[in-house]
Design a protein around this motif. Sequence first.
Motif, PDB file in Angstrom:
ATOM      1  N   LEU A  11      43.939  57.587  55.277  1.00  0.00           N
ATOM      2  CA  LEU A  11      42.721  56.910  55.656  1.00  0.00           C
ATOM      3  C   LEU A  11      42.959  55.415  55.786  1.00  0.00           C
ATOM      4  O   LEU A  11      43.725  54.817  55.040  1.00  0.00           O
ATOM      5  CB  LEU A  11      41.641  57.157  54.586  1.00  0.00           C
ATOM      6  CG  LEU A  11      41.229  58.613  54.387  1.00  0.00           C
ATOM      7  CD1 LEU A  11      40.272  58.731  53.228  1.00  0.00           C
ATOM      8  CD2 LEU A  11      40.592  59.165  55.652  1.00  0.00           C
ATOM      9  N   PRO A  14      39.170  50.436  53.796  1.00  0.00           N
ATOM     10  CA  PRO A  14      37.794  50.138  54.206  1.00  0.00           C
ATOM     11  C   PRO A  14      37.662  48.710  54.726  1.00  0.00           C
ATOM     12  O   PRO A  14      38.091  47.769  54.063  1.00  0.00           O
ATOM     13  CB  PRO A  14      36.992  50.319  52.909  1.00  0.00           C
ATOM     14  CG  PRO A  14      37.850  51.154  52.030  1.00  0.00           C
ATOM     15  CD  PRO A  14      39.258  50.823  52.384  1.00  0.00           C
ATOM     16  N   ARG A  22      36.375  48.033  63.953  1.00  0.00           N
ATOM     17  CA  ARG A  22      36.930  48.537  62.689  1.00  0.00           C
ATOM     18  C   ARG A  22      35.896  49.358  61.933  1.00  0.00           C
ATOM     19  O   ARG A  22      36.235  50.370  61.301  1.00  0.00           O
ATOM     20  CB  ARG A  22      37.425  47.388  61.827  1.00  0.00           C
ATOM     21  CG  ARG A  22      38.693  46.703  62.355  1.00  0.00           C
ATOM     22  CD  ARG A  22      39.325  45.846  61.282  1.00  0.00           C
ATOM     23  NE  ARG A  22      39.823  46.657  60.192  1.00  0.00           N
ATOM     24  CZ  ARG A  22      39.971  46.215  58.933  1.00  0.00           C
ATOM     25  NH1 ARG A  22      39.613  44.985  58.623  1.00  0.00           N
ATOM     26  NH2 ARG A  22      40.447  47.026  58.008  1.00  0.00           N
ATOM     27  N   SER A  23      34.657  48.949  62.001  1.00  0.00           N
ATOM     28  CA  SER A  23      33.587  49.705  61.361  1.00  0.00           C
ATOM     29  C   SER A  23      33.387  51.047  62.054  1.00  0.00           C
ATOM     30  O   SER A  23      33.209  52.079  61.393  1.00  0.00           O
ATOM     31  CB  SER A  23      32.287  48.893  61.400  1.00  0.00           C
ATOM     32  OG  SER A  23      31.206  49.636  60.865  1.00  0.00           O
ATOM     33  N   TYR A  26      36.251  53.344  61.087  1.00  0.00           N
ATOM     34  CA  TYR A  26      36.114  53.833  59.710  1.00  0.00           C
ATOM     35  C   TYR A  26      35.065  54.936  59.635  1.00  0.00           C
ATOM     36  O   TYR A  26      35.280  55.973  58.993  1.00  0.00           O
ATOM     37  CB  TYR A  26      35.724  52.680  58.786  1.00  0.00           C
ATOM     38  CG  TYR A  26      35.676  53.078  57.330  1.00  0.00           C
ATOM     39  CD1 TYR A  26      36.843  53.186  56.580  1.00  0.00           C
ATOM     40  CD2 TYR A  26      34.462  53.381  56.709  1.00  0.00           C
ATOM     41  CE1 TYR A  26      36.807  53.574  55.241  1.00  0.00           C
ATOM     42  CE2 TYR A  26      34.417  53.771  55.383  1.00  0.00           C
ATOM     43  CZ  TYR A  26      35.586  53.857  54.652  1.00  0.00           C
ATOM     44  OH  TYR A  26      35.550  54.253  53.336  1.00  0.00           O
ATOM     45  N   THR A  29      36.338  58.104  61.004  1.00  0.00           N
ATOM     46  CA  THR A  29      37.378  58.707  60.169  1.00  0.00           C
ATOM     47  C   THR A  29      36.811  59.329  58.905  1.00  0.00           C
ATOM     48  O   THR A  29      37.328  60.338  58.427  1.00  0.00           O
ATOM     49  CB  THR A  29      38.422  57.638  59.766  1.00  0.00           C
ATOM     50  OG1 THR A  29      38.916  57.005  60.932  1.00  0.00           O
ATOM     51  CG2 THR A  29      39.578  58.254  59.006  1.00  0.00           C
ATOM     52  N   THR A  30      35.736  58.757  58.378  1.00  0.00           N
ATOM     53  CA  THR A  30      35.279  59.135  57.032  1.00  0.00           C
ATOM     54  C   THR A  30      33.850  59.649  56.967  1.00  0.00           C
ATOM     55  O   THR A  30      33.414  60.085  55.899  1.00  0.00           O
ATOM     56  CB  THR A  30      35.376  57.931  56.091  1.00  0.00           C
ATOM     57  OG1 THR A  30      34.400  56.947  56.489  1.00  0.00           O
ATOM     58  CG2 THR A  30      36.757  57.306  56.108  1.00  0.00           C
ATOM     59  N   PRO A  34      31.337  51.362  56.225  1.00  0.00           N
ATOM     60  CA  PRO A  34      32.178  50.639  55.268  1.00  0.00           C
ATOM     61  C   PRO A  34      31.411  50.355  53.980  1.00  0.00           C
ATOM     62  O   PRO A  34      30.276  49.856  54.025  1.00  0.00           O
ATOM     63  CB  PRO A  34      32.517  49.342  56.013  1.00  0.00           C
ATOM     64  CG  PRO A  34      32.405  49.700  57.458  1.00  0.00           C
ATOM     65  CD  PRO A  34      31.287  50.692  57.539  1.00  0.00           C
ATOM     66  N   HIS A 313      39.276  54.612  46.841  1.00  0.00           N
ATOM     67  CA  HIS A 313      38.883  54.522  48.247  1.00  0.00           C
ATOM     68  C   HIS A 313      38.642  55.884  48.895  1.00  0.00           C
ATOM     69  O   HIS A 313      38.480  55.958  50.115  1.00  0.00           O
ATOM     70  CB  HIS A 313      39.920  53.755  49.082  1.00  0.00           C
ATOM     71  CG  HIS A 313      40.139  52.342  48.639  1.00  0.00           C
ATOM     72  ND1 HIS A 313      39.106  51.493  48.334  1.00  0.00           N
ATOM     73  CD2 HIS A 313      41.289  51.636  48.444  1.00  0.00           C
ATOM     74  CE1 HIS A 313      39.591  50.317  47.986  1.00  0.00           C
ATOM     75  NE2 HIS A 313      40.910  50.378  48.030  1.00  0.00           N
TER      76      HIS A 313
END
Length: 365
Positions: A11, A14, A22-23, A26, A29-30, A34, A313
């Motif tokens: 991963l 964050p 980037r947000s 993330y 991906t998750t 963030p 994380h």
Amino acid sequence: MTTTESATRELAPPPTSGRGPRSWLYALTTTNPPPAAGNDIDGLTRWIVVTRAAVLPMTLFAGLVGGLLAVRAPGFDTVDLLLAIAGIVLAHLNNNLTNDLFDTSVGTDGASYPRALYAPHPLLSGLVTSRQLYAAIAATTIGDLVIAAVLLDRRGWGVVAFATAGIILSVAYTAPPLRLKKHGLGEPDVLVVWGPLMVGGTYLAATGHLPWQVIVASIPYGLLCTTVLMGKHVDKIPYDEPAGTRTLPVILGEQRAKRVTLALLAAFYVTTGIGIALKAVPWPTVIVVLALPRLYEVWKAILAPPPAEPPKHYPIWPLWYAAIAFLHVRRAGALLVIGLVVSAIFNLGWSWQSSSPSPWAAVPL
């Protein structure tokens, strides 16, 4: 690196801001914004989280499998393929939104239930209002109806029948009166939807016909997706059992459910082999054996107990086995698609099709 380490180390760290690329990455991906951003997130991050877009690759891969099986078949049309893939993606988004709506309305989702713990719940967290959620459900429904109408005109009622079956099973997964998830039928539902209905339906939309070989070829990928749901429902046993939600892992118990999950993982390779032997699956897909080292790691991780606390994380706690199973899906699914791409490019292993000289030779642009 073990699978347990992979679950966390793969991963991205964050980001500190809830805005910008980037947000978005993330969240994709998750399934989470963030952590440091709090409520200060941009609109795209918000809707990536609300729609659970992080799980859409499973549906995109189902469309790719169906499309790659179809690409050398008589009658193949790129436009119809793209419409079909857009349709199943919209249907998946709609399903995620309606699941959250129905599970909240019947009291399944609450502040202490995993759905609100591994990612912000659209309504319970205040990310969107009920009105906004209804609007998003309406928009995705209308989009799918438009696509269905176009494909009906271009390909006939068979495509609509597949789409209707998929919608019924998707809604029935959580919605009253059937609520298949509560009766141990959610897992077979996923196998059918992500296997024959999505893969077969995409093929049918792209070509106008559906040979039996495609149904056989759809089973391995459907099994992969089912392992993720089995892992997720194993994770949720402590929450589902007291609430009377009798998922298949609740009915079987944790240890037997783990063994069934392992059997499904192994069945992916067995059914791929059977498909190759029946000449329903092109032989270059034998490349999936390169995922066996990942299977070995996943196998060990599923047999082991989860950690007492989430690793640093780790974003989707209390889900653990779902993430472990997804690591295998990502590797094995990618290899399956690579094998199909090789087959399509070099015209290998298509003995059951009357192949055209080039996959895109007769495609209207």
